[in-house]
Design an enzyme around this catalytic site. Structure first.
Site, mmCIF file in Angstrom:
data_model
loop_
_atom_site.group_PDB
_atom_site.id
_atom_site.type_symbol
_atom_site.label_atom_id
_atom_site.label_comp_id
_atom_site.label_asym_id
_atom_site.label_seq_id
_atom_site.Cartn_x
_atom_site.Cartn_y
_atom_site.Cartn_z
ATOM 1 N N GLU B 50 20.895 -67.622 33.490
ATOM 2 C CA GLU B 50 21.930 -67.924 32.493
ATOM 3 C C GLU B 50 21.230 -68.156 31.169
ATOM 4 O O GLU B 50 20.420 -69.075 31.037
ATOM 5 C CB GLU B 50 22.714 -69.177 32.882
ATOM 6 C CG GLU B 50 23.707 -68.946 34.007
ATOM 7 C CD GLU B 50 24.506 -70.196 34.361
ATOM 8 O OE1 GLU B 50 25.196 -70.170 35.379
ATOM 9 O OE2 GLU B 50 24.430 -71.205 33.621
ATOM 10 N N ASP B 61 28.968 -79.978 26.253
ATOM 11 C CA ASP B 61 27.577 -80.237 26.626
ATOM 12 C C ASP B 61 27.127 -81.632 26.268
ATOM 13 O O ASP B 61 27.532 -82.203 25.256
ATOM 14 C CB ASP B 61 26.660 -79.218 25.935
ATOM 15 C CG ASP B 61 26.753 -77.856 26.597
ATOM 16 O OD1 ASP B 61 26.532 -77.795 27.818
ATOM 17 O OD2 ASP B 61 27.081 -76.875 25.912
#
Lengths: 406, 279
Positions: B50, B61
């Site tokens: 990823e 995040d």
């Protein structure tokens, strides 16, 4: 960029997916999606429930102090020598700005949904104060995310929120302003989805927030219409309001959008000038993009990275704008212009001396535009400006900008 | 393209073990070091990569990935350079699937069609775009599927039975089960619930289910790998990079090797998961 066909009504949006033309939508993480849909269901039910309306009306009258007056600024009109100038005086509301209109509505919804914890973001602190106020009134714990930079420049509001029992959490990421506070509130929400209601302060974010906040703020425009009928027996020729996220402006504008004789002007923060990088004029100098749950005009670079805005007014210091304003801009219904820090500061002083009203720096931007336009209009024409906040919170900022040591 | 991803999961099935899916931020701490990290990942045992696309406002995040994105942007990373990373990686590795992961705005700004063409040409196999739920499929998901680029969706604990079919409808490649409500980098949840969640998802799809959020050690990887088709590790890798940087945030001689060491350990975890599960 997106040329739209002229719609039959400017008041029909958003569609069921939360879109105003290409703007709006629901650009959120999957974790939040079920919540947003749940919120939408509750909102759909609440807005047609007479009991909800009754409770909201009662609080508007007895807690906020609505209706706010529509005030004819006689001396200012005479000084400028043109159109008649009226102020919609939402700065006289409880807590000192229009922000409370939305907070009262959303806290009722949070109660209906059985939420036990309130979070909010704030820039200037007006929305934080209004949220902390309703959280105190309804006995719910409240956490307000506020950029570290804003905490410094809005110390009196920080203290107010603490007095009201809210926890103010400083946000240091980015430039420590409103955008960063909103990121942090979203992170809190995604972590505490079951218990928490996110009380967004402006007519932006994922659907249904832009519509819901607009509807709560539209009390401003509805009252204005009625008051204008009583006073002048007609519609105004022009409406002017400041736009940061755009909630006070959409609240005033929305009930007039389908009256073609009413010219409508939104005033953005031009900061140090649109030829510099230091402004917050997302509509006049930005481009469409996706941030904080909606597609709208944003300040961003060529790579799609969001840029930090600048304004003397912390409440306008946001690189985005509510999606309905983006659509109103592209459809041509509303004109959006920018006013610099310096022009706003001059207007701030002018109103204080001429009418004995200290305005917040946010509506001082709208005022500066009124000062440009009124002298060019006929004496039988009417401008209504939303005086959406009072300036007590800004006296330190203004003193500093004017080189006065307190 | 979708074939590379399908082949990788077919091979892993034949091997009888879950995939190790490794996330890092493109351009962190600089372009060349992150290319070296990317190349080191498969050698250290990563099965799928990823590749993070930095964004100024990463709302889902935690602090570690926020800072990684900041370092990458400060070093001049752009979406176009992130695609370049994939292209450069493909010169020496044609088998490891690459999934771009990030937020929509840089892609929207780049232009969806142009982005998909460039991503395909660079050898990118799939996309994870955090702020595009199924309600927004017209934006990027459907155009990506039409061009044979996988669109990998996140399922979360809040994705209930009613919603799951909708979430899975246009998903391809694999399903990424985010094992807790929250932001990246939070603590590892109770692994017993993860098994149930994976079983629940598998009732609705034949796609592999990979699980992430909170995996930091080989032991975590082993435990999650017992229940899932793949284990996603992100924040631990990003932290490993951060810990090797000098005071100015520049790469040191250890940066690449220390990531490789971590990934080798995690790889041992996934490689023993099924053996332990069978006992």
């Amino acid at each position: 960029m997106n040329q739209l066909l002229k719609p039959n009504s400017f008041r029909a949006g958003p569609d069921e997916d939360g879109r105003f033309g290409i703007f709006g939508g629901r650009f959120v993480a999957e974790t939040l999606m079920p919540l947003i849909l749940d919120l939408q269901d509750h909102w759909t039910n609440a807005k047609t429930d007479p009991a909800f309306k009754q409770e909201l009306d009662w609080l508007n009258t007895h807690y906020i102090g609505r209706p706010s007056p529509l005030y004819f600024a006689e001396r200012m009109t005479a000084e400028l020598g043109g159109a008649k100038i009226y102020f919609k005086r939402d700065e006289l509301n409880h807590t000192g700005s229009h922000k409370i209109n939305n907070c009262v509505g959303q806290i009722l919804l949070a109660k209906r949904m059985g939420k036990t914890r309130i979070i909010a973001e704030t820039g200037a602190g007006q929305h934080g104060v209004a949220t902390a106020t309703v959280a105190a009134r309804f006995n719910l714990p409240c956490i307000v995310y506020m950029g570290a930079t804003d905490i410094e420049r809005q110390a009196p509001n920080v203290f107010r929120m603490k007095l009201l029992g809210a926890e103010v959490r400083p946000v240091t990421s980015g430039n420590g302003t409103l955008k960063d506070a909103m990121n942090e509130a979203l992170r809190d929400w995604v972590t505490n989805v079951d218990s928490t209601y996110y009380l967004i302060g402006t007519a932006a974010g994922p659907h249904p927030y832009p519509e819901m906040v607009r509807d709560f703020q539209s009390v401003i425009g509805r009252e204005t219409r009625e008051q204008m009928q009583e006073r002048e027996g007609r519609l105004p020729d022009m409406l002017v309001a400041a736009v940061g996220g755009g909630s006070n402006a959409i609240g005033l504008f929305h009930p007039f959008l389908d009256d073609p004789t009413v010219q409508i002007v939104g005033v953005e923060a031009g900061g140090k000038g649109l030829d510099t990088n230091e402004h917050c004029a997302s509509l006049t100098a930005g481009a469409p993009g996706v941030l904080h749950g909606n597609r709208t005009y944003l300040l961003q670079d060529r790579d799609g990275q969001i840029e930090e805005g600048h304004s003397i007014s912390a409440g306008l210091d946001y690189p985005g704008i509510g999606p309905e304003h983006s659509w109103l801009k592209d459809s041509g219904r509303v004109d959006y212009v920018a006013i610099t820090d310096r022009e706003a500061l001059e207007a701030f002083q002018f109103l204080t001396r001429v009418e004995g009203i200290i305005p917040a720096l946010e509506p001082s931007h709208a005022l500066a535009e009124v000062m440009k336009r009124a002298p060019k209009m006929d004496k039988d024409q009417i401008i209504i400006m939303n005086l959406c906040g009072r300036g007590d919170k800004d006296v330190f900022t203004a003193a500093k900008a004017l080189g006065v040591e307190l | 393209m979708t074939a590379r991803m399908d082949q990788r999961f077919a091979d892993l099935k034949a091997e009888g073990r879950p995939a190790l899916v490794t996330y890092f931020m493109g351009g962190d701490p600089d372009y060349q070091t992150s290319l070296d990290i990317m190349k080191a990942l498969p050698r250290a045992g990563a099965d799928i990569i990823e590749l993070g696309m930095p964004f100024s406002d990463p709302m889902a995040d935690g602090p570690a990935i926020q800072m990684a994105g900041r370092r990458a942007l400060d070093a001049g990373q752009t979406l176009s350079k992130t695609i370049d990373l994939a292209r450069a990686f493909r010169e020496t590795d044609q088998k490891t699937p690459i999934v771009l992961m990030g937020y929509y705005n840089p892609i929207y700004r780049y232009g969806v069609e142009r982005f998909l063409d460039d991503a395909l040409e660079a050898g990118i196999d799939g996309l994870i775009v955090v702020d595009l739920p199924p309600e927004m499929d017209d934006e990027l998901c459907l155009p990506a599927l039409a061009k044979d680029v996988n669109f990998i969706r996140l399922a979360t604990p809040t994705t209930d039975a009613k919603r799951l079919p909708m979430v899975l409808r246009n998903t391809s490649g694999f399903v990424y089960y985010v094992s807790m409500n929250g932001i990246t980098g939070s603590a590892l949840p109770d692994p017993s619930g993860i098994g149930e969640a994976v079983t629940r998802i598998k009732q609705h799809t034949d796609l592999p289910v990979c699980v992430g959020f909170g995996v930091k050690t080989a032991e975590h990887a082993r435990r999650i790998g017992m229940a899932a088709d793949g284990v996603v590790v992100g924040t631990a890798i990003v932290n490993q990079i951060a810990n090797t940087l000098d005071a100015q945030g520049r790469a040191s001689a250890d940066t690449v090797e220390s990531v490789a060491t971590l990934v080798r350990g995690l790889s041992t975890g996934v490689r023993t998961a099924r053996l332990d599960a069978a006992e």
